[in-house]
Design a protein around this motif. Sequence first.
Motif, PDB file in Angstrom:
ATOM      1  N   ALA A 285      98.709  14.312  34.726  1.00 16.61           N
ATOM      2  CA  ALA A 285      97.945  15.547  34.915  1.00 16.61           C
ATOM      3  C   ALA A 285      98.570  16.734  34.207  1.00 16.61           C
ATOM      4  CB  ALA A 285      97.806  15.855  36.409  1.00 16.61           C
ATOM      5  N   SER A 286      99.815  16.591  33.714  1.00 16.96           N
ATOM      6  CA  SER A 286     100.551  17.744  33.197  1.00 16.96           C
ATOM      7  C   SER A 286     101.265  17.427  31.891  1.00 16.96           C
ATOM      8  CB  SER A 286     101.584  18.217  34.223  1.00 16.96           C
ATOM      9  OG  SER A 286     100.970  18.571  35.439  1.00 16.96           O
ATOM     10  N   ARG A 287     101.540  18.474  31.137  1.00 15.34           N
ATOM     11  CA  ARG A 287     102.359  18.392  29.927  1.00 15.34           C
ATOM     12  C   ARG A 287     103.743  18.988  30.214  1.00 15.34           C
ATOM     13  NH1 ARG A 287     100.555  15.293  25.450  1.00 15.34           N
ATOM     14  NH2 ARG A 287      98.282  15.493  25.304  1.00 15.34           N
ATOM     15  N   SER A 288     104.733  18.521  29.476  1.00 14.50           N
ATOM     16  CA  SER A 288     106.114  18.947  29.702  1.00 14.50           C
ATOM     17  C   SER A 288     106.389  20.325  29.112  1.00 14.50           C
ATOM     18  CB  SER A 288     107.080  17.938  29.079  1.00 14.50           C
ATOM     19  OG  SER A 288     106.975  16.691  29.726  1.00 14.50           O
ATOM     20  N   MET A 289     107.285  21.059  29.778  1.00 16.25           N
ATOM     21  CA  MET A 289     107.772  22.349  29.300  1.00 16.25           C
ATOM     22  C   MET A 289     109.290  22.332  29.386  1.00 16.25           C
ATOM     23  SD  MET A 289     105.199  25.123  31.091  1.00 16.25           S
ATOM     24  CE  MET A 289     106.036  24.989  32.667  1.00 16.25           C
ATOM     25  N   ARG A 290     109.932  23.062  28.492  1.00 18.79           N
ATOM     26  CA  ARG A 290     111.393  23.108  28.448  1.00 18.79           C
ATOM     27  C   ARG A 290     111.895  24.542  28.272  1.00 18.79           C
ATOM     28  NH1 ARG A 290     115.152  19.057  28.264  1.00 18.79           N
ATOM     29  NH2 ARG A 290     114.227  17.000  28.539  1.00 18.79           N
ATOM     30  N   GLY A 291     113.127  24.792  28.718  1.00 15.75           N
ATOM     31  CA  GLY A 291     113.855  25.999  28.365  1.00 15.75           C
ATOM     32  C   GLY A 291     113.959  27.096  29.405  1.00 15.75           C
ATOM     33  N   GLY A 292     113.099  27.083  30.426  1.00 18.04           N
ATOM     34  CA  GLY A 292     113.162  28.170  31.398  1.00 18.04           C
ATOM     35  C   GLY A 292     112.570  29.459  30.845  1.00 18.04           C
ATOM     36  N   SER A 293     112.691  30.544  31.626  1.00 19.52           N
ATOM     37  CA  SER A 293     112.085  31.802  31.206  1.00 19.52           C
ATOM     38  C   SER A 293     112.813  32.986  31.815  1.00 19.52           C
ATOM     39  CB  SER A 293     110.608  31.851  31.633  1.00 19.52           C
ATOM     40  OG  SER A 293     110.485  32.223  33.002  1.00 19.52           O
ATOM     41  N   TYR A 294     112.298  34.172  31.554  1.00 22.81           N
ATOM     42  CA  TYR A 294     112.890  35.405  32.087  1.00 22.81           C
ATOM     43  C   TYR A 294     112.789  35.482  33.610  1.00 22.81           C
ATOM     44  CZ  TYR A 294     107.972  37.013  31.937  1.00 22.81           C
ATOM     45  OH  TYR A 294     106.614  37.128  32.081  1.00 22.81           O
ATOM     46  N   LEU A 295     112.077  34.552  34.233  1.00 21.24           N
ATOM     47  CA  LEU A 295     111.959  34.538  35.692  1.00 21.24           C
ATOM     48  C   LEU A 295     112.940  33.582  36.363  1.00 21.24           C
ATOM     49  CD1 LEU A 295     108.083  34.640  36.213  1.00 21.24           C
ATOM     50  CD2 LEU A 295     109.726  36.519  36.282  1.00 21.24           C
ATOM     51  N   CYS A 296     113.645  32.775  35.609  1.00 21.83           N
ATOM     52  CA  CYS A 296     114.538  31.779  36.210  1.00 21.83           C
ATOM     53  C   CYS A 296     115.774  32.432  36.812  1.00 21.83           C
ATOM     54  CB  CYS A 296     114.963  30.755  35.161  1.00 21.83           C
ATOM     55  SG  CYS A 296     113.674  29.556  34.760  1.00 21.83           S
ATOM     56  N   HIS A 297     116.176  31.959  37.993  1.00 21.77           N
ATOM     57  CA  HIS A 297     117.351  32.458  38.686  1.00 21.77           C
ATOM     58  C   HIS A 297     117.988  31.310  39.459  1.00 21.77           C
ATOM     59  CE1 HIS A 297     119.643  34.671  41.854  1.00 21.77           C
ATOM     60  NE2 HIS A 297     119.893  35.492  40.842  1.00 21.77           N
ATOM     61  N   ARG A 298     119.304  31.282  39.497  1.00 24.65           N
ATOM     62  CA  ARG A 298     120.024  30.184  40.134  1.00 24.65           C
ATOM     63  C   ARG A 298     119.622  29.997  41.597  1.00 24.65           C
ATOM     64  NH1 ARG A 298     124.626  27.383  38.999  1.00 24.65           N
ATOM     65  NH2 ARG A 298     124.960  28.656  37.142  1.00 24.65           N
ATOM     66  N   SER A 299     119.256  31.089  42.276  1.00 28.17           N
ATOM     67  CA  SER A 299     118.947  31.006  43.696  1.00 28.17           C
ATOM     68  C   SER A 299     117.666  30.231  43.974  1.00 28.17           C
ATOM     69  CB  SER A 299     118.810  32.410  44.288  1.00 28.17           C
ATOM     70  OG  SER A 299     117.656  33.054  43.763  1.00 28.17           O
ATOM     71  N   TYR A 300     116.819  30.103  42.969  1.00 23.94           N
ATOM     72  CA  TYR A 300     115.520  29.474  43.197  1.00 23.94           C
ATOM     73  C   TYR A 300     115.192  28.404  42.157  1.00 23.94           C
ATOM     74  CZ  TYR A 300     110.773  29.105  44.985  1.00 23.94           C
ATOM     75  OH  TYR A 300     109.621  28.644  45.548  1.00 23.94           O
ATOM     76  N   CYS A 301     115.427  28.720  40.902  1.00 19.15           N
ATOM     77  CA  CYS A 301     115.015  27.803  39.830  1.00 19.15           C
ATOM     78  C   CYS A 301     115.954  27.965  38.645  1.00 19.15           C
ATOM     79  CB  CYS A 301     113.574  28.101  39.404  1.00 19.15           C
ATOM     80  SG  CYS A 301     113.074  27.302  37.873  1.00 19.15           S
ATOM     81  N   ASN A 302     116.978  27.142  38.583  1.00 18.70           N
ATOM     82  CA  ASN A 302     117.916  27.250  37.454  1.00 18.70           C
ATOM     83  C   ASN A 302     117.528  26.274  36.346  1.00 18.70           C
ATOM     84  OD1 ASN A 302     118.697  24.893  38.779  1.00 18.70           O
ATOM     85  ND2 ASN A 302     120.880  25.187  38.365  1.00 18.70           N
ATOM     86  N   ARG A 303     116.274  26.352  35.968  1.00 22.13           N
ATOM     87  CA  ARG A 303     115.778  25.433  34.943  1.00 22.13           C
ATOM     88  C   ARG A 303     115.966  25.980  33.525  1.00 22.13           C
ATOM     89  NH1 ARG A 303     112.210  24.534  39.340  1.00 22.13           N
ATOM     90  NH2 ARG A 303     111.976  22.332  39.875  1.00 22.13           N
ATOM     91  N   TYR A 304     116.909  26.896  33.362  1.00 24.31           N
ATOM     92  CA  TYR A 304     117.260  27.357  32.020  1.00 24.31           C
ATOM     93  C   TYR A 304     118.383  26.512  31.438  1.00 24.31           C
ATOM     94  CZ  TYR A 304     120.240  29.913  35.307  1.00 24.31           C
ATOM     95  OH  TYR A 304     121.061  30.241  36.360  1.00 24.31           O
ATOM     96  N   ARG A 305     118.777  25.449  32.125  1.00 24.59           N
ATOM     97  CA  ARG A 305     119.753  24.489  31.598  1.00 24.59           C
ATOM     98  C   ARG A 305     119.069  23.606  30.550  1.00 24.59           C
ATOM     99  NH1 ARG A 305     119.884  21.094  35.069  1.00 24.59           N
ATOM    100  NH2 ARG A 305     118.272  21.995  36.399  1.00 24.59           N
ATOM    101  N   VAL A 306     119.827  23.086  29.581  1.00 19.91           N
ATOM    102  CA  VAL A 306     119.206  22.334  28.490  1.00 19.91           C
ATOM    103  C   VAL A 306     118.587  21.018  28.951  1.00 19.91           C
ATOM    104  CG1 VAL A 306     120.509  23.338  26.587  1.00 19.91           C
ATOM    105  CG2 VAL A 306     121.487  21.434  27.855  1.00 19.91           C
ATOM    106  N   ALA A 307     119.067  20.448  30.066  1.00 20.88           N
ATOM    107  CA  ALA A 307     118.519  19.184  30.548  1.00 20.88           C
ATOM    108  C   ALA A 307     117.345  19.369  31.497  1.00 20.88           C
ATOM    109  CB  ALA A 307     119.614  18.372  31.247  1.00 20.88           C
ATOM    110  N   ALA A 308     117.079  20.608  31.888  1.00 17.86           N
ATOM    111  CA  ALA A 308     116.045  20.872  32.894  1.00 17.86           C
ATOM    112  C   ALA A 308     114.651  20.642  32.321  1.00 17.86           C
ATOM    113  CB  ALA A 308     116.166  22.294  33.418  1.00 17.86           C
TER     114      ALA A 308
END
Length: 329
Positions: A285-308
């Motif tokens: 149902a979905s396509r992949s996204m990488r890299g995180g964004s200006y909204l990412c924060h460790r307390s909630y979503c630390n998906r700015y890591r290269v493996a995320a």
Amino acid sequence: MNEDKLPSCCAASRDGIHIETKSSAASGLIKLERWKKESDNPVPLHDDLVLIPEGRFLMGTDTREGFPNDGEGPVRQVEVKSFRMSPYAVTNAQFSQFVETTGYRTEAEVFGWSFVFHLLVSEETGRKVKTVPQGVPWWLVVEGADWAAPEGPDSSIADRMDHPVVHISWNDANAYCRFAGVRLPSEAEWEYAARGGLEGKTYPWGDLLKQDDQHQCNIWQGKFPVKNNASDGYVGTAPVHAYKPNGYGLYQMSGNVWEWCADWFSPDYHRTTSAVNPIYSKQTASRSMRGGSYLCHRSYCNRYRVAARSSNTPDSSTGNCGFRVVRDV
């Protein structure tokens, strides 16, 4: 957990939002196809692509920072062939050229609305908001928000032509690629390039979020989602050349905006795809996204890591999602 409903501060989906569509969803592609039939001259875009050499690398992560439900692991050795990648995300200036040349209309324009982060809209625009998605109330359904009006009808990109274009769906990004003679990167290509030649590091520059007490990317500082201290200098998007490039000369592979990849999304990615030039091609149902964004924060979503990893439906668009392009050697 449903593989297409992963919790994330960074994604809001059109799935479940029922607002009457303003016009035909096919109108953008019709204009693009008409242009392609009538034009024999390719548009000179992306002549600055960076050569990424073929090689092997350790893809994914098994660390405690990761999100197992996202399918970030297990770590494995992956081989990719060489390709060329844009040093930065597609900009407002580049996307403007695409639209002006072809007459293409994005899905945000076709639907008549897109998702905007609540702290970025004006008071006037905020008063007109009628719909807020469940589970991610910091996203607002803003009528008239699109790539050229990122925060709604009373906003403009006039002073942001060197910022990444946003409010771009996967389908929009794919249409742009057809126009510019490029394609979206696979997840494996994206992560290999993002690592910049480093092995097993958390970020494109190493394991520490800051270097010499200097910010290396555009993410959230403060208390999400109510207060952004913006100590990195930006509340929303940053210019594409902000911060230092990685070892391959690529800018902002962490933070700023999410970047669409060619793959369909599945948490089983690492367990089911090939170790040589992998791509997840089974439709979900979905396509992949990488890299995180200006909204990412460790307390909630630390998906700015290269493996995320993250995902969204191919027709969804938000104020923090753009794309980067590649070309075969």
